[in-house]
Design a protein around this motif. Structure first.
Motif, PDB file in Angstrom:
ATOM      1  N   ALA A   5       0.840  -1.207   0.000  1.00 27.63           N
ATOM      2  CA  ALA A   5       0.000   0.000   0.000  1.00 27.63           C
ATOM      3  C   ALA A   5       0.874   1.257   0.000  1.00 27.63           C
ATOM      4  CB  ALA A   5      -0.928  -0.006   1.209  1.00 27.63           C
ATOM      5  N   SER A   6       1.936   1.251   0.792  1.00 20.42           N
ATOM      6  CA  SER A   6       2.838   2.400   0.842  1.00 20.42           C
ATOM      7  C   SER A   6       3.522   2.621  -0.500  1.00 20.42           C
ATOM      8  CB  SER A   6       3.901   2.202   1.923  1.00 20.42           C
ATOM      9  OG  SER A   6       3.315   2.133   3.186  1.00 20.42           O
ATOM     10  N   ALA A   7       3.962   1.549  -1.128  1.00 26.22           N
ATOM     11  CA  ALA A   7       4.637   1.654  -2.424  1.00 26.22           C
ATOM     12  C   ALA A   7       3.692   2.217  -3.481  1.00 26.22           C
ATOM     13  CB  ALA A   7       5.183   0.302  -2.843  1.00 26.22           C
ATOM     14  N   HIS A   8       2.431   1.796  -3.439  1.00 22.25           N
ATOM     15  CA  HIS A   8       1.437   2.316  -4.391  1.00 22.25           C
ATOM     16  C   HIS A   8       1.232   3.819  -4.186  1.00 22.25           C
ATOM     17  CE1 HIS A   8      -2.032   2.513  -6.993  1.00 22.25           C
ATOM     18  NE2 HIS A   8      -2.704   3.078  -6.010  1.00 22.25           N
ATOM     19  N   LEU A   9       1.098   4.241  -2.936  1.00 14.15           N
ATOM     20  CA  LEU A   9       0.926   5.665  -2.643  1.00 14.15           C
ATOM     21  C   LEU A   9       2.166   6.451  -3.035  1.00 14.15           C
ATOM     22  CD1 LEU A   9      -0.887   5.563   0.808  1.00 14.15           C
ATOM     23  CD2 LEU A   9      -1.853   6.238  -1.393  1.00 14.15           C
ATOM     24  N   LEU A  10       3.345   5.879  -2.768  1.00 12.50           N
ATOM     25  CA  LEU A  10       4.582   6.564  -3.127  1.00 12.50           C
ATOM     26  C   LEU A  10       4.671   6.766  -4.632  1.00 12.50           C
ATOM     27  CD1 LEU A  10       7.234   7.815  -2.218  1.00 12.50           C
ATOM     28  CD2 LEU A  10       8.259   5.527  -2.330  1.00 12.50           C
ATOM     29  N   THR A  11       4.246   5.785  -5.401  1.00 14.46           N
ATOM     30  CA  THR A  11       4.248   5.914  -6.864  1.00 14.46           C
ATOM     31  C   THR A  11       3.361   7.077  -7.297  1.00 14.46           C
ATOM     32  OG1 THR A  11       4.695   3.564  -7.124  1.00 14.46           O
ATOM     33  CG2 THR A  11       3.777   4.698  -9.027  1.00 14.46           C
ATOM     34  N   SER A  12       2.238   7.267  -6.616  1.00 13.06           N
ATOM     35  CA  SER A  12       1.361   8.398  -6.958  1.00 13.06           C
ATOM     36  C   SER A  12       2.014   9.739  -6.629  1.00 13.06           C
ATOM     37  CB  SER A  12       0.010   8.275  -6.241  1.00 13.06           C
ATOM     38  OG  SER A  12       0.137   8.558  -4.859  1.00 13.06           O
ATOM     39  N   LEU A  13       2.991   9.741  -5.724  1.00 10.50           N
ATOM     40  CA  LEU A  13       3.695  10.969  -5.347  1.00 10.50           C
ATOM     41  C   LEU A  13       4.871  11.274  -6.262  1.00 10.50           C
ATOM     42  CD1 LEU A  13       3.937  10.577  -1.470  1.00 10.50           C
ATOM     43  CD2 LEU A  13       2.381  12.033  -2.742  1.00 10.50           C
ATOM     44  N   ARG A  14       5.267  10.319  -7.091  1.00 11.53           N
ATOM     45  CA  ARG A  14       6.483  10.461  -7.898  1.00 11.53           C
ATOM     46  C   ARG A  14       6.580  11.801  -8.641  1.00 11.53           C
ATOM     47  NH1 ARG A  14       9.259   5.562 -10.176  1.00 11.53           N
ATOM     48  NH2 ARG A  14      11.328   6.402  -9.911  1.00 11.53           N
ATOM     49  N   PRO A  15       5.508  12.293  -9.276  1.00 17.14           N
ATOM     50  CA  PRO A  15       5.633  13.579  -9.983  1.00 17.14           C
ATOM     51  C   PRO A  15       5.933  14.766  -9.063  1.00 17.14           C
ATOM     52  CG  PRO A  15       3.628  12.433 -10.647  1.00 17.14           C
ATOM     53  CD  PRO A  15       4.188  11.697  -9.478  1.00 17.14           C
ATOM     54  N   PHE A  16       5.707  14.598  -7.778  1.00 17.33           N
ATOM     55  CA  PHE A  16       5.892  15.692  -6.825  1.00 17.33           C
ATOM     56  C   PHE A  16       7.224  15.625  -6.084  1.00 17.33           C
ATOM     57  CE2 PHE A  16       1.393  15.289  -7.537  1.00 17.33           C
ATOM     58  CZ  PHE A  16       0.948  16.592  -7.578  1.00 17.33           C
ATOM     59  N   LEU A  17       8.025  14.601  -6.366  1.00 19.09           N
ATOM     60  CA  LEU A  17       9.279  14.388  -5.646  1.00 19.09           C
ATOM     61  C   LEU A  17      10.464  14.308  -6.596  1.00 19.09           C
ATOM     62  CD1 LEU A  17       8.070  11.509  -3.299  1.00 19.09           C
ATOM     63  CD2 LEU A  17       8.502  13.875  -2.617  1.00 19.09           C
ATOM     64  N   PRO A  18      11.589  14.927  -6.245  1.00 22.95           N
ATOM     65  CA  PRO A  18      12.789  14.741  -7.059  1.00 22.95           C
ATOM     66  C   PRO A  18      13.253  13.285  -6.926  1.00 22.95           C
ATOM     67  CG  PRO A  18      13.313  15.980  -5.083  1.00 22.95           C
ATOM     68  CD  PRO A  18      11.825  15.807  -5.093  1.00 22.95           C
ATOM     69  N   PRO A  19      13.983  12.763  -7.918  1.00 19.69           N
ATOM     70  CA  PRO A  19      14.382  11.353  -7.908  1.00 19.69           C
ATOM     71  C   PRO A  19      15.099  10.898  -6.632  1.00 19.69           C
ATOM     72  CG  PRO A  19      14.830  12.312 -10.039  1.00 19.69           C
ATOM     73  CD  PRO A  19      14.393  13.436  -9.147  1.00 19.69           C
ATOM     74  N   VAL A  20      15.994  11.703  -6.115  1.00 16.27           N
ATOM     75  CA  VAL A  20      16.735  11.301  -4.912  1.00 16.27           C
ATOM     76  C   VAL A  20      15.798  11.182  -3.712  1.00 16.27           C
ATOM     77  CG1 VAL A  20      18.520  12.026  -3.268  1.00 16.27           C
ATOM     78  CG2 VAL A  20      18.919  12.234  -5.728  1.00 16.27           C
ATOM     79  N   GLN A  21      14.891  12.124  -3.566  1.00 18.50           N
ATOM     80  CA  GLN A  21      13.951  12.075  -2.449  1.00 18.50           C
ATOM     81  C   GLN A  21      12.981  10.899  -2.613  1.00 18.50           C
ATOM     82  OE1 GLN A  21      11.466  15.597  -1.870  1.00 18.50           O
ATOM     83  NE2 GLN A  21      11.763  15.436   0.337  1.00 18.50           N
ATOM     84  N   PHE A  22      12.541  10.649  -3.843  1.00 24.92           N
ATOM     85  CA  PHE A  22      11.667   9.500  -4.106  1.00 24.92           C
ATOM     86  C   PHE A  22      12.376   8.205  -3.720  1.00 24.92           C
ATOM     87  CE2 PHE A  22      10.231   6.026  -6.775  1.00 24.92           C
ATOM     88  CZ  PHE A  22       8.857   6.070  -6.583  1.00 24.92           C
ATOM     89  N   GLU A  23      13.608   8.044  -4.162  1.00 30.40           N
ATOM     90  CA  GLU A  23      14.363   6.809  -3.884  1.00 30.40           C
ATOM     91  C   GLU A  23      14.622   6.644  -2.389  1.00 30.40           C
ATOM     92  OE1 GLU A  23      16.134   3.200  -4.336  1.00 30.40           O
ATOM     93  OE2 GLU A  23      14.861   4.300  -5.733  1.00 30.40           O
ATOM     94  N   THR A  24      14.918   7.729  -1.707  1.00 30.81           N
ATOM     95  CA  THR A  24      15.135   7.664  -0.264  1.00 30.81           C
ATOM     96  C   THR A  24      13.866   7.210   0.448  1.00 30.81           C
ATOM     97  OG1 THR A  24      16.799   9.406  -0.390  1.00 30.81           O
ATOM     98  CG2 THR A  24      15.812   8.987   1.776  1.00 30.81           C
ATOM     99  N   LEU A  25      12.730   7.780   0.075  1.00 25.41           N
ATOM    100  CA  LEU A  25      11.459   7.356   0.685  1.00 25.41           C
ATOM    101  C   LEU A  25      11.148   5.897   0.356  1.00 25.41           C
ATOM    102  CD1 LEU A  25       9.152  10.466   0.268  1.00 25.41           C
ATOM    103  CD2 LEU A  25       9.948   9.445   2.402  1.00 25.41           C
ATOM    104  N   ARG A  26      11.429   5.498  -0.884  1.00 22.88           N
ATOM    105  CA  ARG A  26      11.194   4.100  -1.267  1.00 22.88           C
ATOM    106  C   ARG A  26      12.003   3.162  -0.379  1.00 22.88           C
ATOM    107  NH1 ARG A  26      13.055  -0.028  -3.704  1.00 22.88           N
ATOM    108  NH2 ARG A  26      15.043   0.913  -4.243  1.00 22.88           N
ATOM    109  N   GLN A  27      13.244   3.507  -0.147  1.00 18.07           N
ATOM    110  CA  GLN A  27      14.090   2.674   0.712  1.00 18.07           C
ATOM    111  C   GLN A  27      13.611   2.698   2.155  1.00 18.07           C
ATOM    112  OE1 GLN A  27      18.203   3.728   0.167  1.00 18.07           O
ATOM    113  NE2 GLN A  27      18.103   3.382  -2.040  1.00 18.07           N
TER     114      GLN A  27
END
Length: 141
Positions: A5-27
């Protein structure tokens, strides 16, 4: 909240996050430490907040009572989002709010900007920013 569920929500946030911040949150939502629950809830909170951002012109006429939903920063530059184009595309997310390239909210100006462009230029989304009115934002600076 589980990882899927978290990964799905994070994917929806991708356009709002720079790549480094997205990857950090994913980890951070993946790791099995005490912090993963905090970051899973943070991702859910941000996804819900972005859904709640009013459409462009929805807060027109509210003046300083308009609510600020997101804060982006890089160096001394700051952008505060009050409204977005609800029909956005990931490559262009028109927003309205306050912007100041050289400091805080005191000298910021209202105007339109592109969140996707901010993200491409390395602006980070402030994960700890809490929505507040413009008057509250100005008073807290």
């Amino acid at each position: 909240m589980d990882y899927v569920a978290s990964a799905h929500l994070l994917t929806s946030l991708r356009p709002f996050l720079p790549p480094v911040q997205f990857e950090t949150l994913r980890q951070m939502i993946w790791v099995t430490t005490e912090e993963h629950e905090f970051f899973r809830h943070k991702v859910a909170e941000l996804a819900k907040r972005i859904e709640q951002i009013p459409a462009i012109y929805a807060q027109d006429g509210k003046g300083d009572e308009a609510v600020v939903y997101l804060h982006y920063f890089r160096g001394e530059a700051n952008y505060w989002v009050t409204e977005i184009d609800r029909n956005y595309e990931p490559r262009r997310i028109e927003a309205f709010g306050l912007a100041n390239l050289f400091g805080g909210v005191d000298d910021a100006e209202l105007g339109y900007f592109d969140i996707a462009e901010l993200v491409r230029h390395g602006f980070e989304l402030d994960l700890y920013f809490e929505p507040r009115t413009l008057v509250q934002l100005r008073a807290s600076s």
